[in-house]
Design an enzyme around this catalytic site. Sequence first.
Site, PDB file in Angstrom:
ATOM      1  N   CYS A  86      24.146  25.626  18.047  1.00 31.08           N
ATOM      2  CA  CYS A  86      23.144  25.557  19.114  1.00 31.08           C
ATOM      3  C   CYS A  86      23.080  24.186  19.761  1.00 31.08           C
ATOM      4  O   CYS A  86      22.441  24.020  20.811  1.00 31.08           O
ATOM      5  CB  CYS A  86      21.770  25.923  18.555  1.00 31.08           C
ATOM      6  SG  CYS A  86      21.757  27.425  17.571  1.00 31.08           S
ATOM      7  N   HIS A 335      17.042  30.983  24.922  1.00 31.83           N
ATOM      8  CA  HIS A 335      18.015  30.242  24.112  1.00 31.83           C
ATOM      9  C   HIS A 335      19.409  30.847  24.228  1.00 31.83           C
ATOM     10  O   HIS A 335      19.902  31.502  23.303  1.00 31.83           O
ATOM     11  CB  HIS A 335      17.549  30.228  22.657  1.00 31.83           C
ATOM     12  CG  HIS A 335      18.416  29.419  21.741  1.00 31.83           C
ATOM     13  ND1 HIS A 335      19.158  28.335  22.152  1.00 31.83           N
ATOM     14  CD2 HIS A 335      18.647  29.541  20.393  1.00 31.83           C
ATOM     15  CE1 HIS A 335      19.804  27.823  21.117  1.00 31.83           C
ATOM     16  NE2 HIS A 335      19.516  28.546  20.043  1.00 31.83           N
TER      17      HIS A 335
END
Length: 394
Positions: A86, A335
């Site tokens: 991420c 996200h």
Amino acid sequence: MRDAYLIGTGQSPYGSYPNESYRSLFQTAYEAATDSVDNGIDSDEIDEAFVGMISIGGRQLGLSAPAVTEHVGLHGIPTTRVENACAASGSAVRHAVQAVQSGMADVALAGGVESMTDLSSDTTRYWFGVSGETEWERMAGTTFSGVYAQIASAHMEAYGTTREQLSQVAVKSHSNGAKNPKAHLGFECSLEQAEGAPTIADPLTLYHCCPTSDGAAAVLVASEDVAAEYTDRPVRIAGVGAAGDGVGLFQRESYTNLPATRKAGQQAYKMAGVGPDDVDFAEVHDCFSIAEILAYEDLGFCEPGEGGQLIADGVTTLEGDLPVNTSGGLKSKGHPIGATGAGQLVEAFDQLRGEADDRQVEDARCGLTHNVGGSGGAAVVHVLESPEEMEVSA
């Protein structure tokens, strides 16, 4: 080393776009970034590119970065895919800054993209899970929500953090995200909704977890030698920090902090010559509400164990002394893994130029972005200064 500046940024909307390819998503972000450059920029003026992505579903695992840069017309430039879970595009921005500071490039593109909603949830969950510790966590059936639930439980036991405080993070993030037209979940939620939502992994409810999103973000980094050619309002990247740690929770001494964040933050503060008290706003990696509370503490905004009280006191709301995640954060904005870190800099750029509309922080002069990979195996922090804080070579 030369100073590095943001001269333009852009992103696609975040959400569910199963009919969009990762190439078209990136093109939207790239065109928004180039269009935002005040004096314009041609593709042949970009010297190098760094693109963050995991490639959910296994699509184009090899040469995925040139696949998107060629698609947008950046022919022949060196292009590198950055994979850091991420934290992929936060790391891509760091690489672009290094290229500019070293003199290898005058203008570098950094960004990221991810398509995550065109596949079954099981397939997406599998590919997303490869960012966790494989042998002892993922193969044993642990999910990221399960990992962060363990972190939340440990923090609650050690410091008395409450589920209501986790919910207050969600309420604050949705309030900001409702003002962001690019947000995936651009609606407000009440404390009662966050508290009463279905449990995903105790003590985390649905509203304590970020969504699965498609999207892309891109930023243009220029050296001090050429920045003024493109804009008289560049944003200085004053400090950069990065660190790694054990990928699995069991490899760490404590579940209640992320050492990689602490180290990355300290490096960025030192390079910028500032401290936590100098930060006017921050975009932090709130994949789960407990992650935002940990970020408060690990970045020095409060002492260990005081993060829950910080949100309870309203300090990190848009009207508070230290607004956090004015974009809505991962929780509300969304996200798309490979795009998240660069997307944080898009918000910081807008804030520091006074262009954040209803989300604008008054007198924003110093901003911070914080991007985490997995459950803390990697972290990248950038400290940025507004145009009024610097002089740019003409």
